[in-house]
Design a protein around this motif. Structure first.
Motif, PDB file in Angstrom:
ATOM      1  N   MET A   1       0.713  -1.436   0.180  1.00  0.00           N
ATOM      2  CA  MET A   1      -0.109  -0.030  -0.072  1.00  0.00           C
ATOM      3  C   MET A   1       0.946   1.349   0.110  1.00  0.00           C
ATOM      4  O   MET A   1       1.904   1.124   0.715  1.00  0.00           O
ATOM      5  N   ASP A   2       0.252   2.289  -0.586  1.00  0.00           N
ATOM      6  CA  ASP A   2       0.977   3.483  -0.613  1.00  0.00           C
ATOM      7  C   ASP A   2       0.800   4.442   0.766  1.00  0.00           C
ATOM      8  O   ASP A   2       0.270   4.012   1.517  1.00  0.00           O
ATOM      9  N   GLU A   3       1.199   5.710   0.856  1.00  0.00           N
ATOM     10  CA  GLU A   3       1.174   6.391   1.811  1.00  0.00           C
ATOM     11  C   GLU A   3      -0.359   6.815   2.228  1.00  0.00           C
ATOM     12  O   GLU A   3      -0.651   7.323   3.260  1.00  0.00           O
ATOM     13  N   VAL A   4      -1.259   6.837   1.270  1.00  0.00           N
ATOM     14  CA  VAL A   4      -2.569   6.985   1.570  1.00  0.00           C
ATOM     15  C   VAL A   4      -3.515   5.644   1.753  1.00  0.00           C
ATOM     16  O   VAL A   4      -4.620   5.765   1.743  1.00  0.00           O
ATOM     17  N   GLY A   5      -2.769   4.646   1.715  1.00  0.00           N
ATOM     18  CA  GLY A   5      -3.507   3.100   1.777  1.00  0.00           C
ATOM     19  C   GLY A   5      -4.018   2.563   0.790  1.00  0.00           C
ATOM     20  O   GLY A   5      -4.663   1.759   0.757  1.00  0.00           O
ATOM     21  N   ALA A   6      -3.585   3.313  -0.406  1.00  0.00           N
ATOM     22  CA  ALA A   6      -4.353   2.427  -1.691  1.00  0.00           C
ATOM     23  C   ALA A   6      -3.208   1.311  -2.091  1.00  0.00           C
ATOM     24  O   ALA A   6      -2.031   1.513  -1.982  1.00  0.00           O
ATOM     25  N   LEU A   7      -3.743   0.372  -2.787  1.00  0.00           N
ATOM     26  CA  LEU A   7      -2.749  -0.784  -3.192  1.00  0.00           C
ATOM     27  C   LEU A   7      -2.172  -0.153  -4.544  1.00  0.00           C
ATOM     28  O   LEU A   7      -2.994   0.428  -5.336  1.00  0.00           O
ATOM     29  N   ARG A   8      -0.820  -0.632  -4.664  1.00  0.00           N
ATOM     30  CA  ARG A   8      -0.256  -0.313  -5.991  1.00  0.00           C
ATOM     31  C   ARG A   8       0.011  -1.536  -6.490  1.00  0.00           C
ATOM     32  O   ARG A   8       0.147  -2.655  -6.033  1.00  0.00           O
ATOM     33  N   HIS A   9       0.696  -1.507  -7.726  1.00  0.00           N
ATOM     34  CA  HIS A   9       1.193  -2.637  -8.431  1.00  0.00           C
ATOM     35  C   HIS A   9       2.385  -2.303  -8.961  1.00  0.00           C
ATOM     36  O   HIS A   9       2.431  -1.391  -9.448  1.00  0.00           O
ATOM     37  N   VAL A  10       3.043  -3.358  -9.521  1.00  0.00           N
ATOM     38  CA  VAL A  10       4.476  -3.165 -10.317  1.00  0.00           C
ATOM     39  C   VAL A  10       4.359  -4.334 -11.452  1.00  0.00           C
ATOM     40  O   VAL A  10       3.661  -5.376 -11.223  1.00  0.00           O
TER      41      VAL A  10
END
Length: 49
Positions: A1-10
């Motif tokens: 998760m990023d700094e605002v709690g959203a999931l990210r992907h690579v």
């Protein structure tokens, strides 16, 4: 998760989960670049110059 709690992907290719590129497996470190990559680079250079 990023700094605002959203999931990210690579891209999976950036991880150890990606399938081994057949060229990389056959070259076993003897070649730093694939022919297709060098041809693509040559095209970019032609457009820039």
């Amino acid at each position: 998760m990023d700094e605002v709690g959203a999931l990210r992907h690579v891209p999976v290719g950036w991880t150890s989960l990606a399938a081994v590129d057949p060229f990389v497996a056959v070259a076993r470190g003897r070649s730093a670049f694939r022919v297709a990559d060098l041809l693509a680079l040559a095209e970019v250079i032609d457009h820039v110059v």
